[in-house]
Scaffold this motif. Structure first.
Motif, PDB file in Angstrom:
ATOM      1  N   SER A  99       0.839  -1.183   0.000  1.00 55.42           N
ATOM      2  CA  SER A  99       0.000   0.000   0.000  1.00 55.42           C
ATOM      3  C   SER A  99       0.882   1.244   0.000  1.00 55.42           C
ATOM      4  CB  SER A  99      -0.898  -0.005   1.234  1.00 55.42           C
ATOM      5  OG  SER A  99      -1.513   1.252   1.412  1.00 55.42           O
ATOM      6  N   ALA A 100       0.653   2.079  -1.003  1.00 48.60           N
ATOM      7  CA  ALA A 100       1.409   3.329  -1.057  1.00 48.60           C
ATOM      8  C   ALA A 100       1.076   4.216   0.149  1.00 48.60           C
ATOM      9  CB  ALA A 100       1.108   4.066  -2.354  1.00 48.60           C
ATOM     10  N   LEU A 101      -0.176   4.187   0.582  1.00 48.90           N
ATOM     11  CA  LEU A 101      -0.578   4.986   1.738  1.00 48.90           C
ATOM     12  C   LEU A 101       0.139   4.509   3.006  1.00 48.90           C
ATOM     13  CD1 LEU A 101      -2.309   7.220   2.923  1.00 48.90           C
ATOM     14  CD2 LEU A 101      -4.135   5.531   3.233  1.00 48.90           C
ATOM     15  N   ALA A 102       0.211   3.192   3.198  1.00 48.83           N
ATOM     16  CA  ALA A 102       0.931   2.656   4.361  1.00 48.83           C
ATOM     17  C   ALA A 102       2.412   3.030   4.290  1.00 48.83           C
ATOM     18  CB  ALA A 102       0.771   1.138   4.431  1.00 48.83           C
ATOM     19  N   PHE A 103       2.969   3.015   3.100  1.00 51.46           N
ATOM     20  CA  PHE A 103       4.362   3.408   2.903  1.00 51.46           C
ATOM     21  C   PHE A 103       4.566   4.857   3.327  1.00 51.46           C
ATOM     22  CE2 PHE A 103       8.018   4.885   0.534  1.00 51.46           C
ATOM     23  CZ  PHE A 103       8.881   3.805   0.552  1.00 51.46           C
ATOM     24  N   ILE A 104       3.683   5.729   2.884  1.00 51.42           N
ATOM     25  CA  ILE A 104       3.800   7.158   3.198  1.00 51.42           C
ATOM     26  C   ILE A 104       3.589   7.409   4.692  1.00 51.42           C
ATOM     27  CG2 ILE A 104       2.697   9.409   2.856  1.00 51.42           C
ATOM     28  CD1 ILE A 104       2.185   8.533  -0.046  1.00 51.42           C
ATOM     29  N   ILE A 105       2.630   6.736   5.294  1.00 50.61           N
ATOM     30  CA  ILE A 105       2.383   6.913   6.728  1.00 50.61           C
ATOM     31  C   ILE A 105       3.589   6.436   7.534  1.00 50.61           C
ATOM     32  CG2 ILE A 105       0.983   6.128   8.680  1.00 50.61           C
ATOM     33  CD1 ILE A 105      -1.426   6.153   6.733  1.00 50.61           C
ATOM     34  N   GLY A 106       4.119   5.271   7.193  1.00 50.49           N
ATOM     35  CA  GLY A 106       5.304   4.759   7.884  1.00 50.49           C
ATOM     36  C   GLY A 106       6.490   5.683   7.732  1.00 50.49           C
ATOM     37  N   LEU A 107       6.705   6.164   6.519  1.00 52.98           N
ATOM     38  CA  LEU A 107       7.809   7.095   6.259  1.00 52.98           C
ATOM     39  C   LEU A 107       7.632   8.390   7.049  1.00 52.98           C
ATOM     40  CD1 LEU A 107      10.366   7.831   4.622  1.00 52.98           C
ATOM     41  CD2 LEU A 107       8.829   8.697   2.848  1.00 52.98           C
ATOM     42  N   SER A 108       6.405   8.865   7.141  1.00 57.45           N
ATOM     43  CA  SER A 108       6.138  10.111   7.878  1.00 57.45           C
ATOM     44  C   SER A 108       6.461   9.964   9.360  1.00 57.45           C
ATOM     45  CB  SER A 108       4.672  10.523   7.715  1.00 57.45           C
ATOM     46  OG  SER A 108       4.372  10.732   6.365  1.00 57.45           O
ATOM     47  N   PHE A 109       5.988   8.874   9.969  1.00 54.19           N
ATOM     48  CA  PHE A 109       6.247   8.678  11.391  1.00 54.19           C
ATOM     49  C   PHE A 109       7.733   8.449  11.662  1.00 54.19           C
ATOM     50  CE2 PHE A 109       1.650   7.665  11.745  1.00 54.19           C
ATOM     51  CZ  PHE A 109       1.350   8.623  12.690  1.00 54.19           C
ATOM     52  N   GLU A 110       8.381   7.685  10.799  1.00 51.82           N
ATOM     53  CA  GLU A 110       9.817   7.460  10.985  1.00 51.82           C
ATOM     54  C   GLU A 110      10.593   8.763  10.841  1.00 51.82           C
ATOM     55  OE1 GLU A 110      10.606   4.464   8.091  1.00 51.82           O
ATOM     56  OE2 GLU A 110       9.463   2.961   9.193  1.00 51.82           O
ATOM     57  N   SER A 111      10.172   9.607   9.913  1.00 54.57           N
ATOM     58  CA  SER A 111      10.849  10.891   9.712  1.00 54.57           C
ATOM     59  C   SER A 111      10.639  11.822  10.898  1.00 54.57           C
ATOM     60  CB  SER A 111      10.350  11.565   8.433  1.00 54.57           C
ATOM     61  OG  SER A 111      10.678  10.780   7.315  1.00 54.57           O
ATOM     62  N   LEU A 112       9.448  11.757  11.509  1.00 56.44           N
ATOM     63  CA  LEU A 112       9.181  12.579  12.694  1.00 56.44           C
ATOM     64  C   LEU A 112      10.097  12.204  13.851  1.00 56.44           C
ATOM     65  CD1 LEU A 112       5.298  12.823  12.748  1.00 56.44           C
ATOM     66  CD2 LEU A 112       6.911  14.689  12.394  1.00 56.44           C
ATOM     67  N   LEU A 113      10.554  10.967  13.887  1.00 57.47           N
ATOM     68  CA  LEU A 113      11.490  10.542  14.918  1.00 57.47           C
ATOM     69  C   LEU A 113      12.938  10.798  14.502  1.00 57.47           C
ATOM     70  CD1 LEU A 113       9.858   7.146  15.906  1.00 57.47           C
ATOM     71  CD2 LEU A 113       9.624   9.343  17.075  1.00 57.47           C
ATOM     72  N   PHE A 114      13.226  10.577  13.232  1.00 56.06           N
ATOM     73  CA  PHE A 114      14.598  10.679  12.746  1.00 56.06           C
ATOM     74  C   PHE A 114      15.106  12.125  12.707  1.00 56.06           C
ATOM     75  CE2 PHE A 114      17.357  11.257   8.938  1.00 56.06           C
ATOM     76  CZ  PHE A 114      18.478  10.615   9.434  1.00 56.06           C
ATOM     77  N   ILE A 115      14.311  13.017  12.209  1.00 55.92           N
ATOM     78  CA  ILE A 115      14.764  14.405  11.987  1.00 55.92           C
ATOM     79  C   ILE A 115      15.212  15.095  13.276  1.00 55.92           C
ATOM     80  CG2 ILE A 115      14.015  16.702  11.220  1.00 55.92           C
ATOM     81  CD1 ILE A 115      12.478  15.227   8.966  1.00 55.92           C
ATOM     82  N   PRO A 116      14.443  15.037  14.374  1.00 54.07           N
ATOM     83  CA  PRO A 116      14.931  15.699  15.594  1.00 54.07           C
ATOM     84  C   PRO A 116      16.212  15.075  16.150  1.00 54.07           C
ATOM     85  CG  PRO A 116      12.606  15.175  15.809  1.00 54.07           C
ATOM     86  CD  PRO A 116      13.076  14.538  14.560  1.00 54.07           C
ATOM     87  N   LEU A 117      16.292  13.744  16.148  1.00 58.23           N
ATOM     88  CA  LEU A 117      17.494  13.097  16.686  1.00 58.23           C
ATOM     89  C   LEU A 117      18.716  13.374  15.815  1.00 58.23           C
ATOM     90  CD1 LEU A 117      16.122   9.671  17.912  1.00 58.23           C
ATOM     91  CD2 LEU A 117      16.965  11.567  19.289  1.00 58.23           C
TER      92      LEU A 117
END
Length: 136
Positions: A99-117
């Motif tokens: 699912s492209a939507l699941a891919f985008i949601i997963g990427l979004s949440f991972e990015s929200l954690l990755f970017i600040p750290l």
């Protein structure tokens, strides 16, 4: 250096709330690996925050290293996602499974954690490099 100390405290508090949620969900579902990860991440962030607040070079090195260490798994996952898109020409496999939507949601949440750290790591590294040249 004050900016680094402040950012570390703010990000540590936000991630502590996320880790508490992760621990409660892990306890509720019986996922003790998730509980362990939540506790370890929270502990490491608080150690980094305390070391950063000391203001000495060794504390900044340790706190910067912790932020870099915690951002490594997320950087690896981001690289995996980029490679997946390059290999498959999109956000789902060639056979249509996924699912492209699941891919985008997963990427979004991972990015929200990755970017600040990763941002903490970069700010700490920038401070260390800057202070090395000012003492030379």
């Amino acid at each position: 250096m004050k900016i680094f100390q402040y950012l570390y405290k703010v990000i540590t508090i936000i991630f502590t709330l996320l880790c508490i949620w992760l621990v409660f969900v892990g306890l509720a579902t019986g996922n003790f690996v998730q509980v362990g990860v939540g506790v370890v991440v929270c502990f490491l962030l608080w150690v980094g925050s305390i070391k950063a607040s000391k203001g000495n070079r060794q504390g900044i090195v340790i706190s910067c290293g912790i932020a870099g260490l915690l951002s490594l798994p997320m950087a690896y996952r981001l690289i995996q996602r980029v490679v997946f898109v390059l290999e498959n020409g999109g956000m789902e496999r060639a056979d249509g499974y996924g699912s492209a939507l699941a891919f985008i949601i997963g990427l979004s949440f991972e990015s929200l954690l990755f970017i600040p750290l990763f941002g903490l790591f970069l700010v700490g590294a920038w401070y260390l490099v800057r202070s090395s040249f000012s003492h030379a």
